[in-house]
Design a protein around this motif. Structure first.
Motif, short mmCIF file in Angstrom:
data_model
loop_
_atom_site.label_atom_id
_atom_site.label_comp_id
_atom_site.label_asym_id
_atom_site.label_seq_id
_atom_site.Cartn_x
_atom_site.Cartn_y
_atom_site.Cartn_z
N ILE A 1 0.85 -1.20 0.00
CA ILE A 1 0.00 0.00 0.00
C ILE A 1 0.88 1.25 0.00
N VAL A 2 0.63 2.13 -0.96
CA VAL A 2 1.38 3.39 -1.07
C VAL A 2 0.63 4.50 -0.34
N PHE A 3 -0.67 4.57 -0.55
CA PHE A 3 -1.50 5.50 0.22
C PHE A 3 -2.91 4.95 0.31
N GLU A 4 -3.64 5.42 1.31
CA GLU A 4 -5.04 5.04 1.47
C GLU A 4 -5.79 6.20 2.08
N GLY A 5 -7.09 6.09 2.09
CA GLY A 5 -7.90 7.16 2.65
C GLY A 5 -9.36 6.95 2.31
N HIS A 6 -10.10 8.06 2.21
CA HIS A 6 -11.51 7.95 1.83
C HIS A 6 -11.96 9.19 1.07
N ILE A 7 -13.05 9.01 0.34
CA ILE A 7 -13.67 10.07 -0.44
C ILE A 7 -15.04 10.32 0.16
N GLU A 8 -15.28 11.57 0.54
CA GLU A 8 -16.56 11.96 1.10
C GLU A 8 -17.59 12.14 -0.02
N ARG A 9 -18.83 12.07 0.35
CA ARG A 9 -19.90 12.26 -0.63
C ARG A 9 -19.82 13.64 -1.28
N ASN A 10 -19.33 14.64 -0.53
CA ASN A 10 -19.20 16.00 -1.09
C ASN A 10 -17.93 16.14 -1.93
N GLN A 11 -17.28 15.02 -2.23
CA GLN A 11 -16.08 14.93 -3.07
C GLN A 11 -14.80 15.31 -2.34
N GLY A 12 -14.86 15.55 -1.03
CA GLY A 12 -13.64 15.78 -0.26
C GLY A 12 -12.81 14.51 -0.22
N VAL A 13 -11.49 14.66 -0.25
CA VAL A 13 -10.58 13.51 -0.28
C VAL A 13 -9.65 13.58 0.93
#
Length: 115
Positions: free
Chosen positions: A81-93
């Protein structure tokens, strides 16, 4: 690109431009480096909000055919894994750097002196 929050899991795909833009500035990963990475995602909840969890990985660092990799497959392949995270419904990353730290070369250690 609209994220499909109802989809459960996705197979590996190239990293979308929007994510590349965020990663380029936050983690200093070049587009050329990102071209070699693949991303998987799954639906989830973060603080009660629907999100898409994402993981970008290096296909060369895993021992299986990259097309068979899913989000949970990487639970046992953390070093890929190089990076991970999440994407919000409002398109925030939200992105977290998961690259292994590189040790800086230090001065050569000499053998202890015996008197």
């Amino acid at each position: 690109m609209k994220w499909q929050f109802w989809r459960k899991d996705s197979g590996p795909k190239p990293i979308p431009e929007r994510i590349q833009h965020v990663v380029k500035f936050r983690l200093n990963i070049t587009p050329e480096q990102m071209a070699n990475l693949r991303m998987v995602e799954r639906a989830g909840q973060y603080s009660g909000r629907p999100v898409r969890y994402i993981r970008a990985f290096d296909p060369g660092a895993i021992g299986e055919v990259p097309e068979t990799v899913r989000y949970n497959t990487l639970d046992t392949q953390k070093s890929a894994i190089v990076f991970e995270g999440h994407i919000e419904r409002n398109q925030g990353v939200v992105i977290y750097d998961r690259r292994q730290p590189v040790s800086a070369p230090g001065p050569a250690k000499s053998a202890p002196t015996v008197a």
